[in-house]
Design an enzyme around this catalytic site. Structure first.
Site, PDB file in Angstrom:
ATOM      1  N   HIS A 294       0.847  -1.192   0.000  1.00 48.61           N
ATOM      2  CA  HIS A 294       0.000   0.000   0.000  1.00 48.61           C
ATOM      3  C   HIS A 294       0.884   1.245   0.000  1.00 48.61           C
ATOM      4  CE1 HIS A 294      -3.422  -2.480   2.045  1.00 48.61           C
ATOM      5  NE2 HIS A 294      -3.417  -2.631   0.737  1.00 48.61           N
ATOM      6  N   TYR A 466       3.605   0.276   4.858  1.00 48.09           N
ATOM      7  CA  TYR A 466       4.126  -0.830   5.687  1.00 48.09           C
ATOM      8  C   TYR A 466       3.312  -2.120   5.547  1.00 48.09           C
ATOM      9  CZ  TYR A 466       5.201   3.711   7.822  1.00 48.09           C
ATOM     10  OH  TYR A 466       5.507   5.040   8.040  1.00 48.09           O
ATOM     11  N   HIS A 467       2.747  -2.391   4.353  1.00 47.51           N
ATOM     12  CA  HIS A 467       1.869  -3.557   4.204  1.00 47.51           C
ATOM     13  C   HIS A 467       2.305  -4.490   3.081  1.00 47.51           C
ATOM     14  CE1 HIS A 467      -1.453  -0.774   5.985  1.00 47.51           C
ATOM     15  NE2 HIS A 467      -0.659  -1.263   6.926  1.00 47.51           N
ATOM     16  N   PRO A 468       3.574  -4.920   3.017  1.00 45.03           N
ATOM     17  CA  PRO A 468       3.970  -5.849   1.953  1.00 45.03           C
ATOM     18  C   PRO A 468       3.287  -7.194   2.110  1.00 45.03           C
ATOM     19  CG  PRO A 468       5.726  -5.635   3.577  1.00 45.03           C
ATOM     20  CD  PRO A 468       4.681  -4.604   3.935  1.00 45.03           C
TER      21      PRO A 468
END
Length: 529
Positions: A294, A466-468
């Site tokens: 994101h 911070y959403h891999p």
């Protein structure tokens, strides 16, 4: 010559990584009667700022952070993006913004059999100790305290009202009932002003359990084998190289390091393994592929009201130490709203492409950049990315960071969504109570009026939220890395329990879903050993 030894007694399951998924799977396997060894490369969670939710930017680039960096991104001016990841017990749940939000019913239904909303809901409910009105979708007997904070800033409440008015959406009491719609105050995994990481909630209460062993500072190098079966791990710990045998292994090292460890162990695309001279154990073409994240763009306004960061740091620390109140008890991103921003999206048949994260503060460049005066941030976040990147190896060295290429903005639709999101952020700040509190736009500013000028701002200022996810995806096809029980294809005794298994990143913050994945993984592992 390195000294190789053994860790001791036979272990039923080794869990690699004490993050959101790893802590939950370790606890559930322990509860199932198994002997569990949990390995964490980082240290203990004793840093005093871990407890203070709003202090998370202070933990970035610290010893608690892997401090990753992407390869240059051509569609974002060739920039290398900083990617924080937790290197501590609790993983990224110990250094994040503690937003507790599930994906949508449509998100999970798209994952297919075994992972529909109705099938994952019991696992979500089992995690929670929800403080709020009774609801069929919420759990009250779990280990993780979740709910609304005791207090939210007046600017955050103003945002909710203004976003509802500007976007023509309802005010929402929760985003955790399967529908990502409306504007509302976010729930957090807080209790009485303190962060509850996955480690604190699920493992701290059972640290003395005789069947649980936790090693910190333990860097896993590769898997061990018994024929075709994963039978333990080799690790570096306290200056020694040790072999830890086990009945099975669960990888919960996250969307960056789980695929790295798979490839280092000979599981991955044949061509990538050959490039580094790694013998092929299992030619699994999807390992490292499908990376999604994101992407956030800062839109910041000057405020006529005192913002969250107005109090001097020493005073905020003193107040928090005294009674767990004040600015540090906030999580900064206090409110949210969902929008179908890009023109032409079907509002009935698709989830939103933009999630606004509202903070009553100046939040830019992960909180590293500050500005005098009072501000609030209305950050559009791309939660329906079309771009997909990959994780590959930089070398055979297990201590070297892998190559991270999220391929940001490589699909033009992603940039279109963010441009539309910036315009909607301005709309939100121009109506209702937020308009009365705004005192002009600080970033990107009046000079960014055309679509191209806004796009240039996005290329220059966008950052990870911070959403891999997605680099060891579950599914049925050839590109799937794990099956629907999270077992790695072609490798008995090996499972994955983190955000890398998401076939598509959900349309919201990923921490709660990573914990759900950990809970379900434990069910599958306990049955599969």
């Amino acid at each position: 010559m390195t000294n190789k030894g053994h860790t001791g007694a036979r272990i039923d399951v080794i869990v690699v990584g004490a993050g959101s998924g790893g802590c939950v799977v370790a606890r559930r396997l322990l509860d199932a009667g198994l002997r569990v060894l949990l390995l964490e490369a980082g240290g203990r969670d004793t840093h005093p700022l871990i407890r203070a939710p709003a202090a998370f930017p202070k933990l970035f680039r610290s010893a608690l952070d892997w401090n990753f960096e992407t390869v240059p991104q051509p569609a974002a001016l060739g920039r290398r993006f900083y990617w924080p990841r937790g290197k501590v017990l609790g993983g990224s749940s110990a250094i994040n913004a503690t937003i507790y939000i599930r994906g949508s019913r449509r998100d999970f239904d798209s994952w297919g059999p075994g992972w529909t909303w109705d099938e994952v809901l019991p696992a979500f409910r089992g995690l929670e100790r929800f403080r709020g009105a009774e609801s069929a979708t919420r759990g009250v007997e779990g280990a993780l305290p979740v709910g609304h904070r005791a207090q939210s800033h007046e600017l955050s409440h103003a945002f909710v009202e203004s976003a509802a008015q500007a976007l023509g959406i309802p005010q929402a009491s929760t985003f955790n009932d399967g529908e990502l719609r409306g504007a509302g105050i976010l729930e957090s995994n807080h209790l009485r002003g303190e962060r509850y990481s996955a480690f604190r909630a699920f493992l701290k209460p059972v640290l003395g359990h005789p069947r649980l062993t936790i090693l910190t500072g333990a860097h896993v190098l590769e898997l061990l084998w018994d024929g075709p079966r994963a039978a333990g791990v080799r690790l570096r710990w306290q200056g020694r190289t040790l072999d830890a045998p086990a009945g099975g292994v669960v990888l919960a090292a996250g969307a960056i390091q789980t695929p790295q460890l798979l490839m280092l162990s000979g599981i991955g695309p044949r061509a990538e393994l050959a490039r580094h001279g790694i013998p092929v154990r299992a030619d699994v073409v999807g390992v490292g592929e499908g990376l999604q994240d994101h992407l956030a763009a800062p839109v910041i306004f000057r405020s006529r009201r005192a913002s969250l960061d107005a109090m001097p740091e020493w005073q905020a620390l003193a107040r928090y130490a005294w009674n767990r109140q004040g600015p540090l008890s906030s999580n900064i991103a206090e409110a949210s709203a969902f929008s179908h921003a890009r023109p032409g999206l079907d509002t009935e048949q698709s989830d939103p492409d933009i999630q606004f994260h509202f903070g009553p503060a100046y939040f830019r460049d992960h909180g590293f950049q500050r500005a005098p005066g009072h501000h609030f941030s209305v950050g559009p976040v791309l939660v329906a990315p079309e771009s997909r990147g990959r994780i590959t190896l930089s070398s055979r060295d297990p201590l070297a960071a892998p190559l991270i290429d999220p391929a940001y903005l490589s699909d033009e639709r992603d940039l279109q969504s963010l441009v539309a999101g910036v315009r909607q952020a301005r709309d939100i700040a121009s109506v209702g109570p937020l308009a009365e509190m705004a005192d002009g736009e600080a970033l990107p500013g009046a000079q960014a009026e055309s679509d191209e000028a806004i796009a240039e701002h996005i290329r220059q200022e966008c950052a990870t939220l911070y959403h891999p996810a997605g680099t060891a995806a579950l599914g049925d096809g050839e590109g799937a890395v794990v099956d629907r029980h999270l077992a790695v294809r072609g490798v008995p005794g090996l499972w994955v329990a983190d955000a890398s298994v998401m076939p598509q990143v959900i349309h919201a913050n990923t921490n709660a879903t990573s914990m759900m994945i950990g809970a379900r993984a434990a069910e599958f592992v306990a049955k599969g050993l």
